[in-house]
Design an enzyme around this catalytic site. Sequence first.
Site, mmCIF file in Angstrom:
data_model
loop_
_atom_site.group_PDB
_atom_site.id
_atom_site.type_symbol
_atom_site.label_atom_id
_atom_site.label_comp_id
_atom_site.label_asym_id
_atom_site.label_seq_id
_atom_site.Cartn_x
_atom_site.Cartn_y
_atom_site.Cartn_z
ATOM 1 N N TYR A 110 94.364 76.609 18.515
ATOM 2 C CA TYR A 110 93.859 75.943 17.317
ATOM 3 C C TYR A 110 92.336 75.780 17.403
ATOM 4 C CZ TYR A 110 98.546 74.168 15.889
ATOM 5 O OH TYR A 110 99.843 74.022 15.474
ATOM 6 N N GLY A 111 91.841 75.844 18.631
ATOM 7 C CA GLY A 111 90.454 75.450 18.911
ATOM 8 C C GLY A 111 89.385 76.317 18.288
ATOM 9 N N ASP A 123 101.629 69.736 20.041
ATOM 10 C CA ASP A 123 100.390 70.337 20.532
ATOM 11 C C ASP A 123 100.370 71.795 20.073
ATOM 12 O OD1 ASP A 123 98.006 70.698 22.093
ATOM 13 O OD2 ASP A 123 99.215 71.693 23.621
ATOM 14 N N SER A 124 99.209 72.420 20.160
ATOM 15 C CA SER A 124 99.125 73.840 19.809
ATOM 16 C C SER A 124 99.893 74.693 20.821
ATOM 17 C CB SER A 124 97.665 74.271 19.784
ATOM 18 O OG SER A 124 97.063 74.009 21.033
ATOM 19 N N GLU A 132 95.465 78.946 31.357
ATOM 20 C CA GLU A 132 96.709 79.648 30.999
ATOM 21 C C GLU A 132 96.957 80.839 31.913
ATOM 22 O OE1 GLU A 132 97.316 80.012 26.812
ATOM 23 O OE2 GLU A 132 97.572 77.834 26.790
ATOM 24 N N CYS A 135 90.253 68.136 25.756
ATOM 25 C CA CYS A 135 91.150 69.266 25.475
ATOM 26 C C CYS A 135 92.348 69.127 26.406
ATOM 27 C CB CYS A 135 90.420 70.582 25.742
ATOM 28 S SG CYS A 135 91.475 72.035 25.617
ATOM 29 N N THR A 136 93.519 69.428 25.878
ATOM 30 C CA THR A 136 94.756 69.250 26.656
ATOM 31 C C THR A 136 94.765 70.026 27.976
ATOM 32 O OG1 THR A 136 95.604 71.043 25.286
ATOM 33 C CG2 THR A 136 96.314 68.820 24.719
ATOM 34 N N HIS A 137 94.024 71.141 28.007
ATOM 35 C CA HIS A 137 94.094 71.990 29.202
ATOM 36 C C HIS A 137 93.197 71.519 30.354
ATOM 37 C CE1 HIS A 137 96.105 74.557 26.411
ATOM 38 N NE2 HIS A 137 96.240 75.529 27.284
ATOM 39 N N CYS A 162 97.297 67.315 20.761
ATOM 40 C CA CYS A 162 96.243 68.343 20.742
ATOM 41 C C CYS A 162 94.919 67.735 20.267
ATOM 42 C CB CYS A 162 96.687 69.438 19.776
ATOM 43 S SG CYS A 162 95.506 70.759 19.552
ATOM 44 N N ASN A 163 93.867 67.969 21.033
ATOM 45 C CA ASN A 163 92.554 67.417 20.655
ATOM 46 C C ASN A 163 92.029 68.070 19.382
ATOM 47 O OD1 ASN A 163 91.101 65.764 23.164
ATOM 48 N ND2 ASN A 163 92.798 67.067 23.759
HETATM 49 N N1 DGL Z 1 95.505 71.992 22.578
HETATM 50 C C1 DGL Z 1 94.159 72.407 22.297
HETATM 51 C C2 DGL Z 1 93.226 71.198 22.351
HETATM 52 O O1 DGL Z 1 93.521 70.205 22.969
HETATM 53 C C3 DGL Z 1 93.663 73.469 23.259
HETATM 54 C C4 DGL Z 1 94.206 74.838 23.003
HETATM 55 C C5 DGL Z 1 93.887 75.335 21.609
HETATM 56 O O2 DGL Z 1 92.749 75.749 21.335
HETATM 57 O O3 DGL Z 1 94.783 75.275 20.786
HETATM 58 O O4 DGL Z 1 92.192 71.231 21.756
#
Ligand code: DGL
Length: 266
Positions: free
Chosen positions: A43-44, A11-12, A153, A185-187, A74-75
């Site tokens: 990454y988003g 994941d990011s 976060e 999104c993971t969060h 990571c999405n």
């Molecule tokens: N892990 C990213 C996602 O699921 C969220 C955080 C990011 O922007 O990297 O899209």
Amino acid sequence: MNKNNPIGIFDSGLGGLTVVKAVHKILPSEDIIYLGDTARVPYGNKSRETVERYSLEISRFLVDKNVKMIIVACNSASSLGIDAVRREIKLPVLGVIGPGARTALKNTKNKNIGVIGTRATINSGAYQKALKDNGNNLNIYAVPTPLFVPLVEEGWSDSPITREVAEVYLKELKKNKIDTLILGCTHYPFIKKVISSVMGDDVILVDSADALAGEALQTLQKTDQLNNSGSKASIQYYTTDSPVIFKETGERLIDLDLSNTKQMIF
Ligand code: DGL
């Protein structure tokens, strides 16, 4: 391929730990190597080229660790980077988009489906395509909700500020009477309570982690790669930034022991 080899998950950052938890629950004998790219998160808001490069670097690292399968938790990387990984890496590579879309299609009754995610995920159209490829006559409402990531976060999962942000972001989805919302999104699973209270109890929230873990199990069964040694699994974590911050922030978010964390610099 040795069945006892680990599963690689990346994941990011920290959000993909929800996928680690779901995979470990359903596949308790599988060793896992997780990499959270905390030095380069988010990454988003990055371009396809950059997310592809990061995803490939991490996947090559996981292949060097002898993983038997790669899970892109990571999405944003599942939307922008996974095709490049699949072209290069000759292993099963699973992402979150397909499982999330299929779960939403199983749940929707009125065929009005919402998707929220980072700008990268929403603008890539990956969820929209996966939904259309697997369902008919759908009304899809996709909305980027980037501020949710820093709020989680910051540890403000339950704060009135997060609720206010959610009310603004989700207004259009409520107006369009969606009955199913993909948390793309993971969060976002960490603020499920706030999202649900804004959307109302009758809107089903789809968290791809469980669906993805189920598909990992099926893939290992199909390819005869299940670890049936019966031994207790080990989970090794890698972070591209400080392991101390990874452990502290991660353990605040999720109930996992992150002591076993090393640094990996690309
Ligand atoms: N892990 C990213 C996602 O699921 C969220 C955080 C990011 O922007 O990297 O899209």
